[in-house]
Design a protein around this motif. Structure first.
Motif, PDB file in Angstrom:
ATOM      1  N   GLY A 148      -0.468 -18.086  10.881  1.00 17.23           N
ATOM      2  CA  GLY A 148       0.564 -17.059  10.991  1.00 17.23           C
ATOM      3  C   GLY A 148       1.751 -17.366  10.107  1.00 17.23           C
ATOM      4  N   ALA A 149       2.133 -18.652  10.049  1.00 14.25           N
ATOM      5  CA  ALA A 149       3.248 -19.047   9.176  1.00 14.25           C
ATOM      6  C   ALA A 149       2.890 -18.799   7.715  1.00 14.25           C
ATOM      7  CB  ALA A 149       3.587 -20.516   9.406  1.00 14.25           C
ATOM      8  N   TYR A 150       1.642 -19.043   7.356  1.00 14.10           N
ATOM      9  CA  TYR A 150       1.210 -18.785   5.973  1.00 14.10           C
ATOM     10  C   TYR A 150       1.273 -17.289   5.669  1.00 14.10           C
ATOM     11  CZ  TYR A 150      -2.019 -18.024   2.098  1.00 14.10           C
ATOM     12  OH  TYR A 150      -2.593 -17.598   0.912  1.00 14.10           O
ATOM     13  N   TRP A 151       0.725 -16.465   6.552  1.00 15.95           N
ATOM     14  CA  TRP A 151       0.719 -15.025   6.313  1.00 15.95           C
ATOM     15  C   TRP A 151       2.131 -14.447   6.312  1.00 15.95           C
ATOM     16  CZ3 TRP A 151      -4.026 -15.075   9.850  1.00 15.95           C
ATOM     17  CH2 TRP A 151      -5.204 -14.999   9.083  1.00 15.95           C
ATOM     18  N   CYS A 168      -3.182 -17.106  22.092  1.00 15.26           N
ATOM     19  CA  CYS A 168      -4.620 -17.326  22.067  1.00 15.26           C
ATOM     20  C   CYS A 168      -5.404 -16.067  21.705  1.00 15.26           C
ATOM     21  CB  CYS A 168      -5.097 -17.890  23.406  1.00 15.26           C
ATOM     22  SG  CYS A 168      -4.720 -16.839  24.820  1.00 15.26           S
ATOM     23  N   GLY A 169      -4.750 -14.880  21.701  1.00 16.37           N
ATOM     24  CA  GLY A 169      -5.448 -13.664  21.317  1.00 16.37           C
ATOM     25  C   GLY A 169      -5.000 -13.101  19.982  1.00 16.37           C
ATOM     26  N   TYR A 170      -4.215 -13.876  19.250  1.00 15.59           N
ATOM     27  CA  TYR A 170      -3.577 -13.404  18.016  1.00 15.59           C
ATOM     28  C   TYR A 170      -4.588 -12.966  16.958  1.00 15.59           C
ATOM     29  CZ  TYR A 170      -0.758 -13.994  13.698  1.00 15.59           C
ATOM     30  OH  TYR A 170      -0.137 -13.832  12.498  1.00 15.59           O
ATOM     31  N   LEU A 171      -5.623 -13.772  16.732  1.00 16.35           N
ATOM     32  CA  LEU A 171      -6.570 -13.466  15.665  1.00 16.35           C
ATOM     33  C   LEU A 171      -7.412 -12.233  15.961  1.00 16.35           C
ATOM     34  CD1 LEU A 171      -7.606 -17.120  14.822  1.00 16.35           C
ATOM     35  CD2 LEU A 171      -6.398 -15.556  13.304  1.00 16.35           C
ATOM     36  N   ALA A 172      -7.575 -11.917  17.236  1.00 18.82           N
ATOM     37  CA  ALA A 172      -8.378 -10.749  17.616  1.00 18.82           C
ATOM     38  C   ALA A 172      -7.533  -9.490  17.744  1.00 18.82           C
ATOM     39  CB  ALA A 172      -9.098 -11.026  18.934  1.00 18.82           C
ATOM     40  N   SER A 173      -6.229  -9.598  17.567  1.00 18.43           N
ATOM     41  CA  SER A 173      -5.345  -8.467  17.835  1.00 18.43           C
ATOM     42  C   SER A 173      -5.386  -7.429  16.709  1.00 18.43           C
ATOM     43  CB  SER A 173      -3.903  -8.951  18.020  1.00 18.43           C
ATOM     44  OG  SER A 173      -3.386  -9.446  16.795  1.00 18.43           O
ATOM     45  N   PRO A 174      -5.366  -6.137  17.052  1.00 19.31           N
ATOM     46  CA  PRO A 174      -5.298  -5.102  16.020  1.00 19.31           C
ATOM     47  C   PRO A 174      -3.993  -5.160  15.236  1.00 19.31           C
ATOM     48  CG  PRO A 174      -5.064  -4.138  18.218  1.00 19.31           C
ATOM     49  CD  PRO A 174      -5.462  -5.565  18.407  1.00 19.31           C
ATOM     50  N   GLU A 175      -2.920  -5.680  15.852  1.00 17.90           N
ATOM     51  CA  GLU A 175      -1.638  -5.787  15.162  1.00 17.90           C
ATOM     52  C   GLU A 175      -1.743  -6.717  13.943  1.00 17.90           C
ATOM     53  OE1 GLU A 175      -0.889  -4.529  19.291  1.00 17.90           O
ATOM     54  OE2 GLU A 175      -1.985  -6.218  18.416  1.00 17.90           O
ATOM     55  N   LEU A 176      -2.507  -7.808  14.083  1.00 16.73           N
ATOM     56  CA  LEU A 176      -2.670  -8.715  12.952  1.00 16.73           C
ATOM     57  C   LEU A 176      -3.407  -8.015  11.811  1.00 16.73           C
ATOM     58  CD1 LEU A 176      -2.518 -11.423  11.496  1.00 16.73           C
ATOM     59  CD2 LEU A 176      -4.622 -12.104  12.687  1.00 16.73           C
ATOM     60  N   ARG A 177      -4.467  -7.284  12.122  1.00 17.47           N
ATOM     61  CA  ARG A 177      -5.202  -6.579  11.066  1.00 17.47           C
ATOM     62  C   ARG A 177      -4.301  -5.546  10.383  1.00 17.47           C
ATOM     63  NH1 ARG A 177     -10.561  -7.096  10.392  1.00 17.47           N
ATOM     64  NH2 ARG A 177     -10.669  -5.045   9.416  1.00 17.47           N
ATOM     65  N   GLN A 178      -3.483  -4.855  11.164  1.00 19.85           N
ATOM     66  CA  GLN A 178      -2.566  -3.877  10.573  1.00 19.85           C
ATOM     67  C   GLN A 178      -1.583  -4.567   9.631  1.00 19.85           C
ATOM     68  OE1 GLN A 178      -0.801  -1.819  13.875  1.00 19.85           O
ATOM     69  NE2 GLN A 178      -2.743  -0.916  14.530  1.00 19.85           N
ATOM     70  N   TYR A 179      -1.103  -5.721  10.043  1.00 19.81           N
ATOM     71  CA  TYR A 179      -0.169  -6.467   9.218  1.00 19.81           C
ATOM     72  C   TYR A 179      -0.833  -6.919   7.917  1.00 19.81           C
ATOM     73  CZ  TYR A 179       2.991 -10.200   7.722  1.00 19.81           C
ATOM     74  OH  TYR A 179       3.828 -11.002   6.999  1.00 19.81           O
ATOM     75  N   LEU A 180      -2.078  -7.420   8.020  1.00 20.31           N
ATOM     76  CA  LEU A 180      -2.789  -7.874   6.830  1.00 20.31           C
ATOM     77  C   LEU A 180      -3.117  -6.707   5.899  1.00 20.31           C
ATOM     78  CD1 LEU A 180      -5.167 -10.560   8.395  1.00 20.31           C
ATOM     79  CD2 LEU A 180      -3.062 -10.935   7.083  1.00 20.31           C
ATOM     80  N   MET A 181      -3.387  -5.538   6.471  1.00 24.23           N
ATOM     81  CA  MET A 181      -3.631  -4.351   5.639  1.00 24.23           C
ATOM     82  C   MET A 181      -2.349  -3.884   4.953  1.00 24.23           C
ATOM     83  SD  MET A 181      -6.246  -2.164   8.028  1.00 24.23           S
ATOM     84  CE  MET A 181      -7.896  -2.792   8.400  1.00 24.23           C
ATOM     85  N   MET A 182      -1.217  -4.125   5.612  1.00 22.94           N
ATOM     86  CA  MET A 182       0.057  -3.799   4.994  1.00 22.94           C
ATOM     87  C   MET A 182       0.325  -4.744   3.815  1.00 22.94           C
ATOM     88  SD  MET A 182       3.860  -3.791   6.730  1.00 22.94           S
ATOM     89  CE  MET A 182       3.885  -5.577   6.895  1.00 22.94           C
ATOM     90  N   LEU A 183      -0.020  -6.028   3.991  1.00 20.99           N
ATOM     91  CA  LEU A 183       0.136  -6.991   2.904  1.00 20.99           C
ATOM     92  C   LEU A 183      -0.820  -6.705   1.761  1.00 20.99           C
ATOM     93  CD1 LEU A 183       0.383 -10.448   4.743  1.00 20.99           C
ATOM     94  CD2 LEU A 183       2.248  -9.160   3.705  1.00 20.99           C
ATOM     95  N   ASP A 184      -2.031  -6.241   2.124  1.00 18.10           N
ATOM     96  CA  ASP A 184      -3.098  -6.077   1.145  1.00 18.10           C
ATOM     97  C   ASP A 184      -3.849  -4.781   1.441  1.00 18.10           C
ATOM     98  OD1 ASP A 184      -5.285  -6.196  -0.503  1.00 18.10           O
ATOM     99  OD2 ASP A 184      -6.140  -8.008   0.379  1.00 18.10           O
ATOM    100  N   PRO A 185      -3.546  -3.694   0.734  1.00 15.47           N
ATOM    101  CA  PRO A 185      -4.186  -2.402   1.003  1.00 15.47           C
ATOM    102  C   PRO A 185      -5.704  -2.430   0.856  1.00 15.47           C
ATOM    103  CG  PRO A 185      -2.265  -2.114  -0.406  1.00 15.47           C
ATOM    104  CD  PRO A 185      -2.516  -3.585  -0.321  1.00 15.47           C
ATOM    105  N   GLY A 186      -6.248  -3.422   0.144  1.00 12.68           N
ATOM    106  CA  GLY A 186      -7.690  -3.508  -0.034  1.00 12.68           C
ATOM    107  C   GLY A 186      -8.388  -4.359   1.015  1.00 12.68           C
ATOM    108  N   PHE A 187      -7.651  -4.806   2.012  1.00 12.19           N
ATOM    109  CA  PHE A 187      -8.208  -5.691   3.040  1.00 12.19           C
ATOM    110  C   PHE A 187      -9.417  -5.036   3.703  1.00 12.19           C
ATOM    111  CE2 PHE A 187      -8.428  -7.544   7.296  1.00 12.19           C
ATOM    112  CZ  PHE A 187      -8.298  -8.893   7.037  1.00 12.19           C
ATOM    113  N   ALA A 188     -10.601  -5.679   3.609  1.00 14.66           N
ATOM    114  CA  ALA A 188     -11.831  -5.061   4.118  1.00 14.66           C
ATOM    115  C   ALA A 188     -12.672  -6.054   4.918  1.00 14.66           C
ATOM    116  CB  ALA A 188     -12.654  -4.504   2.959  1.00 14.66           C
ATOM    117  N   ALA A 189     -12.042  -7.063   5.485  1.00 20.03           N
ATOM    118  CA  ALA A 189     -12.796  -8.046   6.260  1.00 20.03           C
ATOM    119  C   ALA A 189     -13.317  -7.428   7.553  1.00 20.03           C
ATOM    120  CB  ALA A 189     -11.900  -9.240   6.585  1.00 20.03           C
ATOM    121  N   PRO A 190     -14.465  -7.884   8.039  1.00 19.02           N
ATOM    122  CA  PRO A 190     -14.971  -7.376   9.316  1.00 19.02           C
ATOM    123  C   PRO A 190     -14.020  -7.721  10.453  1.00 19.02           C
ATOM    124  CG  PRO A 190     -16.232  -9.287   8.587  1.00 19.02           C
ATOM    125  CD  PRO A 190     -15.347  -8.901   7.446  1.00 19.02           C
ATOM    126  N   ALA A 191     -14.091  -6.951  11.528  1.00 20.75           N
ATOM    127  CA  ALA A 191     -13.238  -7.195  12.692  1.00 20.75           C
ATOM    128  C   ALA A 191     -13.632  -8.506  13.378  1.00 20.75           C
ATOM    129  CB  ALA A 191     -13.360  -6.028  13.668  1.00 20.75           C
TER     130      ALA A 191
END
Length: 234
Positions: A148-151, A168-191
């Motif tokens: 999280g500190a890196y991202w 403990c639920g951070y990596l599975a959270s939809p909020e994290l994926r939304q944040y990563l998509m905001m950082l990288d519009p091409g983010f296409a990793a599986p859930a």
């Protein structure tokens, strides 16, 4: 490091990261736990493994991971909560080292890091890891905090940037994926749930860090989808 604490660390490390491990206790310069490659150059053409071999008389096989623990943390028997938290921190640092080795294209690094993190987080929840004493919640909190500190682009917890506190639920959270998509519009990793818990659970005994990197690159690339956007258009 004492034989008892070294043995406990090695069992969990080798189950998650099947590489040659050298465990050391550090009197200074290490906060809880740190993981370094033996190939790290402390001076040009002078790798860390050779320095430890020459200065301390400790054999460091080529391709080893050096696990350094704060001396104070291993003078007493290590509770499983502490062991699990330290393992989460260590795995997070190893994954950041993977990125620094450049085995993934720059435009896919966030996706690769997310997939690797999810794979280890899910691995920590398997019965095999829990039978070794790993506590999934403690492992996940430390792994999430390190990545999280890196991202977030800082040493601070990422709630400063994306309104989340790693738990403990951070990596599975939809909020994290939304944040990563905001950082990288091409983010296409599986859930999170689509990443197999055994993705990075390699069998066949210990291997060198470079050999492990090749396996990681191949299995992670096989799981990544097509890139939807390019960082630079021709």
């Amino acid at each position: 490091m004492s034989v008892t604490e070294s043995s406990r660390l090695r069992r969990v490390f080798k189950a998650m990261l099947p590489m040659r491990i050298v465990c050391l206790a550090a009197a200074a310069g290490v906060s809880r736990i740190s993981v370094l490659s033996d190939e790290l150059e402390v001076m040009p053409a002078l790798p860390l493994g050779d320095v430890i071999d020459e200065e301390l008389g400790i054999d460091v096989p080529y391709g080893s991971l050096l696990v350094l623990c704060d001396e104070d943390s291993v003078t007493q028997p290590m509770a499983y909560e502490d062991l699990s938290f330290d393992m989460g921190t260590a795995v997070g640092k190893v994954l950041l080292t993977v990125l620094r080795r450049g085995i993934f294209p720059l435009e896919r690094e966030n996706e690769a890091l997310y997939v690797m993190a999810c794979a280890f987080d899910r691995m920590a929840r398997t019965s095999e890891m829990q039978n070794l004493g790993l506590i999934p919640g403690e492992f996940s909190k430390a792994l999430a905090g390190t990545l999280g500190a890196y991202w977030a682009g800082s040493q601070l917890m990422p709630q400063d940037r994306c309104g989340m506190i790693p738990d403990c639920g951070y990596l599975a959270s939809p909020e994290l994926r939304q944040y990563l998509m905001m950082l990288d519009p091409g983010f296409a990793a599986p859930a999170y749930g689509q990443v197999p818990s055994g993705l990075l659970a390699f069998s066949g005994g210990p291997r060198s860090f470079p050999e492990w990197l090749e396996q990681v690159r191949d299995v992670v690339n096989s799981l990544l989808g097509e890139r939807r956007h390019r960082l630079i258009r021709s």
